[in-house]
Design an enzyme around this catalytic site. Sequence first.
Site, PDB file in Angstrom:
ATOM      1  N   ASN A   7       0.851  -1.178   0.000  1.00  0.00           N
ATOM      2  CA  ASN A   7       0.000   0.000   0.000  1.00  0.00           C
ATOM      3  C   ASN A   7       0.898   1.243   0.000  1.00  0.00           C
ATOM      4  OD1 ASN A   7      -1.620   2.239   0.880  1.00  0.00           O
ATOM      5  ND2 ASN A   7      -3.146   0.803   1.625  1.00  0.00           N
ATOM      6  N   ARG A  18       4.782  18.315   1.116  1.00  0.00           N
ATOM      7  CA  ARG A  18       5.712  19.351   0.672  1.00  0.00           C
ATOM      8  C   ARG A  18       5.327  19.940  -0.685  1.00  0.00           C
ATOM      9  NH1 ARG A  18      11.123  20.350   2.348  1.00  0.00           N
ATOM     10  NH2 ARG A  18      11.685  22.366   1.456  1.00  0.00           N
ATOM     11  N   HIS A  43      -5.564   3.713  -1.878  1.00  0.00           N
ATOM     12  CA  HIS A  43      -6.883   4.065  -1.343  1.00  0.00           C
ATOM     13  C   HIS A  43      -7.115   5.543  -1.655  1.00  0.00           C
ATOM     14  CE1 HIS A  43      -9.951   3.618   2.163  1.00  0.00           C
ATOM     15  NE2 HIS A  43     -10.336   4.573   1.331  1.00  0.00           N
ATOM     16  N   HIS A  50      -3.779  11.760   0.285  1.00  0.00           N
ATOM     17  CA  HIS A  50      -2.587  11.016  -0.142  1.00  0.00           C
ATOM     18  C   HIS A  50      -2.699  10.681  -1.633  1.00  0.00           C
ATOM     19  CE1 HIS A  50      -5.369   7.824   1.090  1.00  0.00           C
ATOM     20  NE2 HIS A  50      -5.136   8.056   2.378  1.00  0.00           N
ATOM     21  N   GLU A  70      -8.737   0.353  -3.258  1.00  0.00           N
ATOM     22  CA  GLU A  70      -9.688   0.179  -2.170  1.00  0.00           C
ATOM     23  C   GLU A  70     -10.356   1.498  -1.846  1.00  0.00           C
ATOM     24  OE1 GLU A  70      -7.323  -1.427   1.022  1.00  0.00           O
ATOM     25  OE2 GLU A  70      -6.870   0.568   1.802  1.00  0.00           O
ATOM     26  N   HIS A 190      -4.150  -4.519   7.666  1.00  0.00           N
ATOM     27  CA  HIS A 190      -4.254  -3.466   8.685  1.00  0.00           C
ATOM     28  C   HIS A 190      -3.399  -3.841   9.896  1.00  0.00           C
ATOM     29  CE1 HIS A 190      -6.219   0.395   9.605  1.00  0.00           C
ATOM     30  NE2 HIS A 190      -5.891   0.082  10.843  1.00  0.00           N
ATOM     31  N   HIS A 214       1.494   1.074   6.101  1.00  0.00           N
ATOM     32  CA  HIS A 214       2.085   1.934   7.129  1.00  0.00           C
ATOM     33  C   HIS A 214       3.329   1.317   7.768  1.00  0.00           C
ATOM     34  CE1 HIS A 214       2.017   5.157  10.120  1.00  0.00           C
ATOM     35  NE2 HIS A 214       2.318   4.237  11.006  1.00  0.00           N
TER      36      HIS A 214
END
Length: 237
Positions: A7, A18, A43, A50, A70, A190, A214
């Site tokens: 991801n 930035r 996503h 993002h 997703e 997740h 993440h």
Amino acid sequence: MTKLSVNINKFATLRNARGGNNPDLLKIARDCQRFGAEGITIHPRPDERHITTLDVYNLKPLITTEYNIEGYPDERFIKLVADTKPEQATLVPDGPDVLTSNAGWDTKKYKSLLQDVIGKLKETGTRVSIFVNPDEELAAAAADTGADRIELYTENYAVEFKNNQEEAIAPYIRATNAALQRGLEINAGHDLDLENLRYFHLNIPQLAEVSIGHALVCDALYMGLENTIRLYLKELR
């Protein structure tokens, strides 16, 4: 073999913080695949905090593995899937004000909604997975929506893993078995990381795919992207 889909949302978050194009999201996607990742997950949220709409289209021709988009199945999401025809669309129930996905679908309560959306998505030739909690009844009921797969929401597993591994994995095994009996394939994602991924995979060997973002990005800050992807692949082998 369980596939690793990376991801890349957090790379886009860093870029957007930035402005400009550093890091280059398209290069990140190419390199993740070059380093061994077997899929790219995005996503695209409505606020584009993002992944942007333009990213969705620009990434499409660069994905040589599997493209997984997703999101919440509103009209915008359905159009993105119809236009880009990714290999997989993963439906999550969170609205635009949610920071990150935090629950799975109630596949009984939202059966009609999911049936309608999944019918539209399947017309594009896209495989459909839906985000579910580790609940046997809801996992099994996902089959009635027309979905091909479920993605087990693994935050609770990651939290409980530190206290009691057997108790943490137990509901996921039960939900997996219930889904498999209905002919569904299994994804997961997740808060999976290098600490808890191997145990999850060993106890649920039927996993088709894990989506990790993440934790992988955080690990890459210390170990580098190529090395990190190889370490995650090692946990799945």
